[in-house]
Design a protein around this motif. Sequence first.
Motif, PDB file in Angstrom:
ATOM      1  N   ALA A  34      11.324 -32.600  -2.224  1.00  0.00           N
ATOM      2  CA  ALA A  34      10.090 -32.969  -2.928  1.00  0.00           C
ATOM      3  C   ALA A  34       9.065 -31.849  -2.758  1.00  0.00           C
ATOM      4  O   ALA A  34       8.800 -31.398  -1.638  1.00  0.00           O
ATOM      5  CB  ALA A  34       9.544 -34.282  -2.379  1.00  0.00           C
ATOM      6  N   VAL A  35       8.487 -31.420  -3.857  1.00  0.00           N
ATOM      7  CA  VAL A  35       7.580 -30.275  -3.864  1.00  0.00           C
ATOM      8  C   VAL A  35       6.131 -30.738  -3.708  1.00  0.00           C
ATOM      9  O   VAL A  35       5.707 -31.702  -4.343  1.00  0.00           O
ATOM     10  CB  VAL A  35       7.726 -29.485  -5.178  1.00  0.00           C
ATOM     11  CG1 VAL A  35       6.746 -28.330  -5.224  1.00  0.00           C
ATOM     12  CG2 VAL A  35       9.155 -28.989  -5.339  1.00  0.00           C
ATOM     13  N   ASP A  36       5.373 -30.049  -2.877  1.00  0.00           N
ATOM     14  CA  ASP A  36       3.916 -30.153  -2.875  1.00  0.00           C
ATOM     15  C   ASP A  36       3.389 -29.005  -3.726  1.00  0.00           C
ATOM     16  O   ASP A  36       3.580 -27.838  -3.384  1.00  0.00           O
ATOM     17  CB  ASP A  36       3.346 -30.014  -1.455  1.00  0.00           C
ATOM     18  CG  ASP A  36       3.474 -31.278  -0.634  1.00  0.00           C
ATOM     19  OD1 ASP A  36       3.662 -32.356  -1.226  1.00  0.00           O
ATOM     20  OD2 ASP A  36       3.395 -31.182   0.604  1.00  0.00           O
ATOM     21  N   LEU A  37       2.753 -29.319  -4.830  1.00  0.00           N
ATOM     22  CA  LEU A  37       2.159 -28.266  -5.641  1.00  0.00           C
ATOM     23  C   LEU A  37       0.960 -27.661  -4.900  1.00  0.00           C
ATOM     24  O   LEU A  37       0.397 -28.305  -4.000  1.00  0.00           O
ATOM     25  CB  LEU A  37       1.719 -28.826  -6.986  1.00  0.00           C
ATOM     26  CG  LEU A  37       2.856 -29.334  -7.888  1.00  0.00           C
ATOM     27  CD1 LEU A  37       2.288 -29.958  -9.161  1.00  0.00           C
ATOM     28  CD2 LEU A  37       3.839 -28.228  -8.225  1.00  0.00           C
ATOM     29  N   PRO A  38       0.563 -26.449  -5.210  1.00  0.00           N
ATOM     30  CA  PRO A  38      -0.561 -25.812  -4.517  1.00  0.00           C
ATOM     31  C   PRO A  38      -1.805 -26.701  -4.500  1.00  0.00           C
ATOM     32  O   PRO A  38      -2.178 -27.286  -5.521  1.00  0.00           O
ATOM     33  CB  PRO A  38      -0.798 -24.539  -5.335  1.00  0.00           C
ATOM     34  CG  PRO A  38       0.546 -24.212  -5.903  1.00  0.00           C
ATOM     35  CD  PRO A  38       1.168 -25.546  -6.220  1.00  0.00           C
ATOM     36  N   GLY A  39      -2.418 -26.803  -3.321  1.00  0.00           N
ATOM     37  CA  GLY A  39      -3.617 -27.620  -3.171  1.00  0.00           C
ATOM     38  C   GLY A  39      -3.338 -29.086  -2.935  1.00  0.00           C
ATOM     39  O   GLY A  39      -4.271 -29.888  -2.810  1.00  0.00           O
ATOM     40  N   HIS A  40      -2.072 -29.476  -2.858  1.00  0.00           N
ATOM     41  CA  HIS A  40      -1.697 -30.869  -2.654  1.00  0.00           C
ATOM     42  C   HIS A  40      -0.954 -31.045  -1.331  1.00  0.00           C
ATOM     43  O   HIS A  40      -0.660 -30.097  -0.639  1.00  0.00           O
ATOM     44  CB  HIS A  40      -0.819 -31.348  -3.805  1.00  0.00           C
ATOM     45  CG  HIS A  40      -1.543 -31.455  -5.107  1.00  0.00           C
ATOM     46  ND1 HIS A  40      -1.825 -30.352  -5.890  1.00  0.00           N
ATOM     47  CD2 HIS A  40      -2.050 -32.513  -5.769  1.00  0.00           C
ATOM     48  CE1 HIS A  40      -2.473 -30.732  -6.978  1.00  0.00           C
ATOM     49  NE2 HIS A  40      -2.630 -32.042  -6.928  1.00  0.00           N
TER      50      HIS A  40
END
Length: 242
Positions: A34-40
């Motif tokens: 699962a990816v955390d997008l930048p700033g998240h």
Amino acid sequence: MQPTFVLVPGSHAAGRCFTALQRELALRGHRSLAVDLPGHGTAGFSTAYQTQDLAAFADEPSPTAGITHADNVAHVAETVRRVRKHGPVILVGHSRGGFVVTSVANAVPDLLARTVYVSAWCCVTGTAADYLATPAFRSPDTGAEIVASRSALDPNESRDAGTDVVDLATWGGIPHSYVRLTADASVPLALQDHFIEEADALTPGNPFDVHSLPVGHIDSLLQPTDLAEILAGTADYREGAR
């Protein structure tokens, strides 16, 4: 070789929104990231927000300030490159995550075995603004859904969704699936079907593999057994045209 599902979250969401889905995929023997997008994710909550220091929070810049759609795409594309070293990649986007899925598929089609849109944006003939102006979109009441999913949401979101549309020469060659959520009030079913219809018209030889679940926008993440079954099925023919 078993694929890895790379999961891209939607608006205000981080990778943790996929926790239950990842559990179900693991129980079926599938790897996922699962990816955390930048700033998240861990970057999305400041100390001031956590401690409810309102004075400090008022002066703090948003974690997503200055982050663009291009930044999100670069981040996910790099993740895909790293994962692809260990086997096929199936890139899955939920809701707003579809914008990133499309752009990554346009940019690095040879690294993807399949893309999957879960009630996700898939712009074919216009940008998000163009689709928002069509009769297929209406303003929903999502209060109950937001309350149910609040623990998985970040307080900030980048406003830029990019202007990319699917590219016949790149995106069009990748096998792709769409999971319709027929009770969705956030991405209306008519809009989901509009995406599918336009994409199939563009790539008649490679149409969407379509599945339907009778649930709302986030129900398939909160109770993901059926969604996990669908994703597991996509892994059975993951090589597709590639």
